[in-house]
Design an enzyme around this catalytic site. Structure first.
Site, short mmCIF file in Angstrom:
data_model
loop_
_atom_site.label_atom_id
_atom_site.label_comp_id
_atom_site.label_asym_id
_atom_site.label_seq_id
_atom_site.Cartn_x
_atom_site.Cartn_y
_atom_site.Cartn_z
N LYS A 200 -17.05 13.04 -9.02
CA LYS A 200 -15.91 13.97 -9.04
C LYS A 200 -14.67 13.18 -9.40
O LYS A 200 -14.28 12.24 -8.71
CB LYS A 200 -15.69 14.67 -7.70
CG LYS A 200 -14.68 15.80 -7.88
CD LYS A 200 -14.05 16.29 -6.60
CE LYS A 200 -12.89 15.47 -6.12
NZ LYS A 200 -11.69 15.53 -6.98
N GLU A 274 -13.97 2.22 -0.67
CA GLU A 274 -12.85 1.37 -1.08
C GLU A 274 -11.59 2.15 -0.77
O GLU A 274 -11.28 3.13 -1.45
CB GLU A 274 -12.97 1.01 -2.55
CG GLU A 274 -14.25 0.25 -2.81
CD GLU A 274 -14.22 -0.60 -4.05
OE1 GLU A 274 -13.43 -0.34 -4.94
OE2 GLU A 274 -15.03 -1.55 -4.11
N CYS A 309 -4.02 0.10 -4.47
CA CYS A 309 -4.54 -0.19 -3.12
C CYS A 309 -4.28 -1.63 -2.73
O CYS A 309 -4.13 -1.94 -1.56
CB CYS A 309 -6.02 0.11 -3.10
SG CYS A 309 -6.88 -0.61 -4.49
N GLU A 411 0.83 2.81 4.24
CA GLU A 411 0.65 2.62 2.79
C GLU A 411 1.54 3.64 2.07
O GLU A 411 1.29 4.84 2.10
CB GLU A 411 -0.82 2.85 2.42
CG GLU A 411 -1.09 2.56 0.97
CD GLU A 411 -2.52 2.87 0.56
OE1 GLU A 411 -3.04 3.92 0.95
OE2 GLU A 411 -3.10 2.05 -0.16
P1 NAD Z 1 -7.36 10.73 -1.72
O1 NAD Z 1 -8.24 10.15 -0.68
O2 NAD Z 1 -6.45 11.82 -1.34
O3 NAD Z 1 -8.24 11.29 -2.93
C1 NAD Z 1 -9.21 10.50 -3.55
C2 NAD Z 1 -10.29 11.41 -4.10
O4 NAD Z 1 -10.91 12.07 -3.00
C3 NAD Z 1 -9.78 12.49 -5.04
O5 NAD Z 1 -10.71 12.69 -6.07
C4 NAD Z 1 -9.73 13.71 -4.13
O6 NAD Z 1 -9.88 14.94 -4.81
C5 NAD Z 1 -10.91 13.46 -3.23
N1 NAD Z 1 -10.84 14.14 -1.93
C6 NAD Z 1 -9.73 14.50 -1.24
N2 NAD Z 1 -10.08 15.11 -0.10
C7 NAD Z 1 -11.43 15.11 -0.06
C8 NAD Z 1 -12.38 15.59 0.88
N3 NAD Z 1 -12.01 16.19 2.01
N4 NAD Z 1 -13.70 15.41 0.62
C9 NAD Z 1 -14.09 14.80 -0.52
N5 NAD Z 1 -13.23 14.34 -1.44
C10 NAD Z 1 -11.92 14.49 -1.22
O7 NAD Z 1 -6.58 9.50 -2.36
P2 NAD Z 1 -5.54 9.51 -3.56
O8 NAD Z 1 -4.24 9.95 -3.04
O9 NAD Z 1 -6.13 10.22 -4.72
O10 NAD Z 1 -5.53 7.96 -3.94
C11 NAD Z 1 -4.75 7.04 -3.27
C12 NAD Z 1 -5.55 6.31 -2.22
O11 NAD Z 1 -6.68 5.66 -2.82
C13 NAD Z 1 -4.75 5.21 -1.58
O12 NAD Z 1 -4.96 5.21 -0.20
C14 NAD Z 1 -5.30 3.94 -2.21
O13 NAD Z 1 -5.11 2.80 -1.45
C15 NAD Z 1 -6.73 4.30 -2.37
N6 NAD Z 1 -7.35 3.43 -3.38
C16 NAD Z 1 -8.19 2.43 -2.96
C17 NAD Z 1 -8.76 1.56 -3.89
C18 NAD Z 1 -9.64 0.42 -3.45
O14 NAD Z 1 -10.27 -0.18 -4.32
N7 NAD Z 1 -9.71 0.09 -2.18
C19 NAD Z 1 -8.49 1.71 -5.25
C20 NAD Z 1 -7.63 2.75 -5.63
C21 NAD Z 1 -7.07 3.60 -4.69
#
Ligand code: NAD
Length: 515
Positions: A200, A274, A309, A411
């Site tokens: 997704k 991650e 991140c 964050e």
């Molecule tokens: P998010 O967790 O809100 O969303 C990430 C993904 O999860 C999106 O595709 C979203 O649609 C989906 N999602 C949201 N709610 C969900 C649910 N209840 N069930 C299943 N899927 C769901 O994060 P974001 O705002 O899109 O991205 C930023 C975050 O990602 C930050 O916390 C960042 O640190 C983290 N991040 C981590 C890494 C790493 O390698 N550790 C890399 C990039 C980003």
């Protein structure tokens, strides 16, 4: 292998550069999801608008996938699974290598798409991200021969060996900040290892991921890679909870990561997570130098609007050099150009969307209100003028005595850096570790013994000494504490995250057959 089905999906898109012209509002990029080798709308017919955050304009439209679409994608992955798993690993690797060739040839087009939908500047970010995608497929494609097991020395009567088998259908979810890189880091090792795949994409940035899917589909049987678009709750949740998914690989926020882990626990499905970070950057007194300033800017990922991140967002500078170092940092930071991500002169692009933009501004407002925090540079973005046409934030630094307030603990995922002075090495390590996160860390000193002592004492999955660059393919990458579980990005990552070990014991000391 099926033939390229790009006409349906990308027929409306011309050569590289035309995606950029969609920026000016000339044309909406209409994309569909990839399910079982076909380009599909959501069963509901509903769509999601994708915005260009640098212009606050509609850029494209993708299906608003939901549970019923997840079911179709998982069924397609299931139907493709047995045949794909039986293909010899090196053959699967060759498919990844062929995908890498096309990705490389089309990297400029991919870069422009990334810049348009994420706001990441083309010169400083998006081009590197697009190049990395091809590198990822090439890297994992070349490792296909390493999907090997071992034999156990159990004596002449027993042949015992292990096999690295695919797990089954992998369900993956990625965020918007580096969508193409993060998607490729899951697709390539998963399919190379013989799994089939349902991803997704993030609702804010699905277009580059769909372009990668298009290129993959030209070299893979239908159903091996399926890509859905939709919101987290409507499409991500049913994917995470789907009974046929055998492995979950999630990159995103810690809060959603916990929900994914709960869903996985119900079925005892392995997860790789991650998640977020609040990474420390520790500057020793001998490091009051320009190259460290450059490194700290890179570590904070200012040129990706700090939407990373691994951003080194807590800057611990030794008290003896605190003011001189900050002065150098401010001068360098203020020279960076903020603006249109597609402009070659731009260093820093736009924040992904209005919600995130307002969130970042809220943190800055809180910093401005706090009596014991000093604004060193930046502040709230202008309400009018060229920067008000997009979600542009200004790189901001607060100097603060404390590591214990919201801006230093949460964050922000935006260009807000908190600088904190320190004197005692044990104290700075304690402050660095006083967080529930543990993703990355940066240590700056020419005295290598104390730099390494600090690197080893910091609780983080990835520590860099005297450099602030990005991850390198081949390094096991991931977090500790609430920054994640598991390692991807490397050979070990492919083996541990996308295969399961089967042990076979064969009795080879059978009694002679009865005549
Ligand atoms: P998010 O967790 O809100 O969303 C990430 C993904 O999860 C999106 O595709 C979203 O649609 C989906 N999602 C949201 N709610 C969900 C649910 N209840 N069930 C299943 N899927 C769901 O994060 P974001 O705002 O899109 O991205 C930023 C975050 O990602 C930050 O916390 C960042 O640190 C983290 N991040 C981590 C890494 C790493 O390698 N550790 C890399 C990039 C980003």
């Amino acid at each position: 292998m099926t033939t390229l089905q790009s006409k349906d999906q990308f027929g409306a898109v011309g050569p590289s550069g035309e995606n950029g012209s969609a920026q000016s509002g000339s044309r909406l990029l209409r994309r569909r999801m990839l399910i079982g080798g076909e380009w599909c709308d959501a069963a509901s017919g509903q769509t999601i608008m994708v915005e260009n955050p640098a212009r606050k304009e509609a850029l494209g439209e993708v299906p608003r996938g939901a549970a019923v679409d997840v079911d179709r994608a998982v069924a397609a992955a299931g139907a493709a699974g047995a045949a794909w798993a039986r293909i010899a690993p090196r053959e699967r690797g060759r498919a990844c290598l062929a995908i890498a060739e096309v990705l490389e040839a089309r990297q400029e087009e991919l870069a422009r798409l990334i810049a348009s939908e994420t706001g990441n500047a083309i010169r400083t970010q998006a081009r590197g991200e697009a190049k990395w995608v091809a590198d990822v497929f090439r890297y994992f494609g070349g490792l296909a021969g390493e999907l090997k097991g071992m034999t156990l020395p159990l004596g002449e009567a027993m042949l015992s060996y292990t096999r690295r088998e695919p797990i089954g259908i992998v369900g993956a979810i990625v965020p918007w900040n580096a969508p193409a890189q993060l998607a490729s880091l899951k697709i390539a090792p998963a399919i190379c290892a013989g799994n089939t795949f349902v991803l997704k994409a993030a609702e804010d940035a699905p277009l580059a991921v769909l372009m990668i899917a298009e290129i993959c589909q030209a070299h893979l049987p239908p159903g091996v890679v399926n890509v859905l678009t939709g919101y987290g709750v409507e499409c991500g949740e049913p994917l995470a909870a789907h009974p046929q998914i055998r492995k979950l690989s999630f990159t995103g926020s810690t809060a959603v990561g916990k929900a994914i882990m709960r869903a996985a626990a119900d079925r005892v499905v392995p997860v790789s997570l991650e998640l977020g970070g609040k990474s420390p950057s520790i500057v020793f007194p001998d490091a009051d130098e320009d190259w460290v300033v450059e490194g700290v800017i890179a570590a904070m990922r200012f040129t990706r609007q700090s939407q990373s991140c691994t951003a080194g967002s807590r800057l611990f500078v030794h008290a003896d050099i605190f003011e001189t170092f900050l002065a150098k940092l401010v001068a360098r930071l203020e020279a960076l150009k903020i603006g249109d991500p597609l402009d070659e002169a731009t260093d820093i692009g736009a924040i992904i969307n209005e919600r995130q933009f307002k969130k970042v501004c809220g943190y800055i407002e809180e910093g401005l209100r706090r009596p014991d925090a000093r604004l060193v540079t930046g502040g709230l973005p202008p309400g009018e003028g060229p920067l008000a046409t997009g979600y542009f934030a200004i790189p901001t630094i607060f100097a603060a005595g404390s590591n214990d307030w919201r801006l230093a603990r949460e964050e922000i995922f935006g260009p807000v850096l908190v600088a904190i002075p320190w004197r005692d090495e044990a104290e700075v390590v304690r402050m660095a570790n006083a967080t529930h996160y543990g993703l990355a860390a940066y240590v700056w000193s020419r005295e290598i013994a104390r730099a390494l002592r600090t690197a080893h004492a910091v609780e983080a999955g990835w520590v860099q000494v005297n450099q602030g660059g990005g991850q390198v393919l081949g390094q096991p990458y991931g977090g500790v504490k609430q920054s994640g579980i598991g390692r991807e990005m490397s050979l070990e990552g492919m083996l541990d995250s996308f295969t399961v070990t089967k042990t076979v014991n064969v009795n080879i000391a059978l009694p002679p057959p009865v005549q």
